[in-house]
Design a protein around this motif. Structure first.
Motif, PDB file in Angstrom:
ATOM      1  N   ALA A  49      65.038  14.596  18.655  1.00  7.19           N
ATOM      2  CA  ALA A  49      66.292  14.050  19.188  1.00  7.19           C
ATOM      3  C   ALA A  49      66.033  12.813  20.043  1.00  7.19           C
ATOM      4  CB  ALA A  49      67.020  15.113  19.999  1.00  7.19           C
ATOM      5  N   LEU A  50      65.046  12.879  20.915  1.00  7.09           N
ATOM      6  CA  LEU A  50      64.743  11.730  21.769  1.00  7.09           C
ATOM      7  C   LEU A  50      64.300  10.525  20.940  1.00  7.09           C
ATOM      8  CD1 LEU A  50      62.906  13.526  24.719  1.00  7.09           C
ATOM      9  CD2 LEU A  50      65.232  12.545  24.737  1.00  7.09           C
ATOM     10  N   SER A  51      63.547  10.767  19.881  1.00  7.64           N
ATOM     11  CA  SER A  51      63.081   9.660  19.037  1.00  7.64           C
ATOM     12  C   SER A  51      64.226   8.993  18.285  1.00  7.64           C
ATOM     13  CB  SER A  51      62.019  10.146  18.046  1.00  7.64           C
ATOM     14  OG  SER A  51      62.601  10.887  16.990  1.00  7.64           O
ATOM     15  N   LYS A  52      65.329   9.719  18.098  1.00  8.60           N
ATOM     16  CA  LYS A  52      66.501   9.177  17.398  1.00  8.60           C
ATOM     17  C   LYS A  52      67.544   8.630  18.368  1.00  8.60           C
ATOM     18  CE  LYS A  52      65.197  10.481  13.244  1.00  8.60           C
ATOM     19  NZ  LYS A  52      64.938   9.558  12.150  1.00  8.60           N
ATOM     20  N   GLY A  53      67.222   8.624  19.679  1.00  8.83           N
ATOM     21  CA  GLY A  53      68.129   8.058  20.668  1.00  8.83           C
ATOM     22  C   GLY A  53      69.172   9.018  21.216  1.00  8.83           C
ATOM     23  N   TRP A  54      68.976  10.302  21.034  1.00 13.98           N
ATOM     24  CA  TRP A  54      69.903  11.310  21.546  1.00 13.98           C
ATOM     25  C   TRP A  54      69.431  11.799  22.900  1.00 13.98           C
ATOM     26  CZ3 TRP A  54      74.009  13.873  18.683  1.00 13.98           C
ATOM     27  CH2 TRP A  54      74.278  13.273  17.452  1.00 13.98           C
ATOM     28  N   LYS A  55      70.362  12.156  23.768  1.00 17.54           N
ATOM     29  CA  LYS A  55      70.039  12.784  25.046  1.00 17.54           C
ATOM     30  C   LYS A  55      69.873  14.276  24.801  1.00 17.54           C
ATOM     31  CE  LYS A  55      72.705   9.479  27.717  1.00 17.54           C
ATOM     32  NZ  LYS A  55      73.878   9.278  28.560  1.00 17.54           N
ATOM     33  N   VAL A  56      68.993  14.909  25.577  1.00 13.27           N
ATOM     34  CA  VAL A  56      68.716  16.331  25.383  1.00 13.27           C
ATOM     35  C   VAL A  56      68.798  17.065  26.711  1.00 13.27           C
ATOM     36  CG1 VAL A  56      67.021  18.029  24.588  1.00 13.27           C
ATOM     37  CG2 VAL A  56      67.147  15.782  23.479  1.00 13.27           C
ATOM     38  N   GLU A  57      69.541  18.163  26.706  1.00 14.73           N
ATOM     39  CA  GLU A  57      69.599  19.081  27.850  1.00 14.73           C
ATOM     40  C   GLU A  57      69.177  20.444  27.330  1.00 14.73           C
ATOM     41  OE1 GLU A  57      73.063  21.406  30.213  1.00 14.73           O
ATOM     42  OE2 GLU A  57      73.352  19.237  30.016  1.00 14.73           O
ATOM     43  N   ILE A  58      68.267  21.094  28.058  1.00 18.17           N
ATOM     44  CA  ILE A  58      67.754  22.398  27.626  1.00 18.17           C
ATOM     45  C   ILE A  58      68.038  23.437  28.695  1.00 18.17           C
ATOM     46  CG2 ILE A  58      65.714  23.704  26.934  1.00 18.17           C
ATOM     47  CD1 ILE A  58      64.440  21.009  26.132  1.00 18.17           C
ATOM     48  N   ARG A  59      68.603  24.561  28.256  1.00 13.37           N
ATOM     49  CA  ARG A  59      68.851  25.689  29.164  1.00 13.37           C
ATOM     50  C   ARG A  59      68.325  26.961  28.525  1.00 13.37           C
ATOM     51  NH1 ARG A  59      75.106  24.586  29.791  1.00 13.37           N
ATOM     52  NH2 ARG A  59      74.761  25.024  27.627  1.00 13.37           N
ATOM     53  N   SER A  60      67.807  27.847  29.370  1.00 10.03           N
ATOM     54  CA  SER A  60      67.433  29.178  28.889  1.00 10.03           C
ATOM     55  C   SER A  60      68.691  30.018  28.821  1.00 10.03           C
ATOM     56  CB  SER A  60      66.432  29.835  29.839  1.00 10.03           C
ATOM     57  OG  SER A  60      65.215  29.159  29.797  1.00 10.03           O
ATOM     58  N   GLN A  61      68.802  30.794  27.739  1.00  7.81           N
ATOM     59  CA  GLN A  61      70.003  31.600  27.542  1.00  7.81           C
ATOM     60  C   GLN A  61      69.594  32.925  26.929  1.00  7.81           C
ATOM     61  OE1 GLN A  61      73.505  29.622  25.871  1.00  7.81           O
ATOM     62  NE2 GLN A  61      73.653  31.285  24.408  1.00  7.81           N
ATOM     63  N   GLU A  62      69.512  33.965  27.748  1.00 11.48           N
ATOM     64  CA  GLU A  62      69.200  35.315  27.287  1.00 11.48           C
ATOM     65  C   GLU A  62      67.929  35.365  26.441  1.00 11.48           C
ATOM     66  OE1 GLU A  62      72.622  37.065  25.459  1.00 11.48           O
ATOM     67  OE2 GLU A  62      73.937  36.447  27.081  1.00 11.48           O
ATOM     68  N   GLY A  63      66.869  34.737  26.899  1.00 10.59           N
ATOM     69  CA  GLY A  63      65.597  34.741  26.187  1.00 10.59           C
ATOM     70  C   GLY A  63      65.463  33.679  25.114  1.00 10.59           C
ATOM     71  N   ASP A  64      66.540  32.972  24.834  1.00 11.15           N
ATOM     72  CA  ASP A  64      66.515  31.891  23.865  1.00 11.15           C
ATOM     73  C   ASP A  64      66.669  30.560  24.606  1.00 11.15           C
ATOM     74  OD1 ASP A  64      66.391  33.674  21.685  1.00 11.15           O
ATOM     75  OD2 ASP A  64      68.570  33.869  21.659  1.00 11.15           O
ATOM     76  N   TYR A  65      66.617  29.475  23.846  1.00  8.79           N
ATOM     77  CA  TYR A  65      66.830  28.148  24.401  1.00  8.79           C
ATOM     78  C   TYR A  65      68.069  27.539  23.763  1.00  8.79           C
ATOM     79  CZ  TYR A  65      61.950  28.774  25.652  1.00  8.79           C
ATOM     80  OH  TYR A  65      60.776  29.268  26.142  1.00  8.79           O
ATOM     81  N   LEU A  66      68.941  26.987  24.595  1.00  9.92           N
ATOM     82  CA  LEU A  66      70.090  26.252  24.111  1.00  9.92           C
ATOM     83  C   LEU A  66      69.818  24.781  24.364  1.00  9.92           C
ATOM     84  CD1 LEU A  66      72.950  26.028  22.965  1.00  9.92           C
ATOM     85  CD2 LEU A  66      73.804  26.289  25.316  1.00  9.92           C
ATOM     86  N   LEU A  67      69.675  24.022  23.298  1.00 11.87           N
ATOM     87  CA  LEU A  67      69.459  22.580  23.396  1.00 11.87           C
ATOM     88  C   LEU A  67      70.782  21.898  23.088  1.00 11.87           C
ATOM     89  CD1 LEU A  67      66.731  23.902  21.929  1.00 11.87           C
ATOM     90  CD2 LEU A  67      65.988  21.558  22.244  1.00 11.87           C
ATOM     91  N   THR A  68      71.253  21.093  24.026  1.00  8.10           N
ATOM     92  CA  THR A  68      72.474  20.332  23.817  1.00  8.10           C
ATOM     93  C   THR A  68      72.070  18.875  23.627  1.00  8.10           C
ATOM     94  OG1 THR A  68      73.714  21.880  25.188  1.00  8.10           O
ATOM     95  CG2 THR A  68      74.737  19.747  24.744  1.00  8.10           C
ATOM     96  N   LEU A  69      72.290  18.374  22.419  1.00  2.37           N
ATOM     97  CA  LEU A  69      71.960  16.999  22.079  1.00  2.37           C
ATOM     98  C   LEU A  69      73.247  16.201  22.079  1.00  2.37           C
ATOM     99  CD1 LEU A  69      69.693  18.821  21.037  1.00  2.37           C
ATOM    100  CD2 LEU A  69      69.539  17.381  19.030  1.00  2.37           C
ATOM    101  N   SER A  70      73.235  15.030  22.679  1.00  2.00           N
ATOM    102  CA  SER A  70      74.443  14.228  22.715  1.00  2.00           C
ATOM    103  C   SER A  70      74.112  12.755  22.533  1.00  2.00           C
ATOM    104  CB  SER A  70      75.202  14.439  24.030  1.00  2.00           C
ATOM    105  OG  SER A  70      74.398  14.071  25.125  1.00  2.00           O
ATOM    106  N   LYS A  71      75.074  12.043  21.951  1.00  2.00           N
ATOM    107  CA  LYS A  71      74.936  10.606  21.740  1.00  2.00           C
ATOM    108  C   LYS A  71      76.317  10.000  21.672  1.00  2.00           C
ATOM    109  CE  LYS A  71      72.624   7.324  18.733  1.00  2.00           C
ATOM    110  NZ  LYS A  71      71.848   7.208  17.509  1.00  2.00           N
TER     111      LYS A  71
END
Length: 71
Positions: A49-71
């Motif tokens: 995502a970063l290489s394509k110019g997207w912003k990335v926010e990462i949160r832990s969610q019940e043992g998983d990871y939620l990645l929110t990509l935005s552009k």
């Protein structure tokens, strides 16, 4: 604004990253929420995502990871 959801839990690399890559290539801008259940998928999706110019926010969610990509 276009918003997509990708659930990559249970998949091995490189499939999680490839799934997110397809969504990135289909969108000029918007939000992609990707669920990952391992650190390798989290890091690969983040780097892509970063290489394509997207912003990335990462949160832990019940043992998983939620990645929110935005552009």
């Amino acid at each position: 604004m276009d918003k997509r959801h990708v659930d990559t839990r249970g998949l091995l690399c490189p499939e999680p990253m490839l799934m997110v890559k397809r969504e990135i290539e289909a969108m000029d801008s918007g939000v992609i929420e990707a669920l990952a259940d391992n650190s390798a998928a989290r890091e690969n999706i983040k780097r892509l995502a970063l290489s394509k110019g997207w912003k990335v926010e990462i949160r832990s969610q019940e043992g998983d990871y939620l990645l929110t990509l935005s552009k």
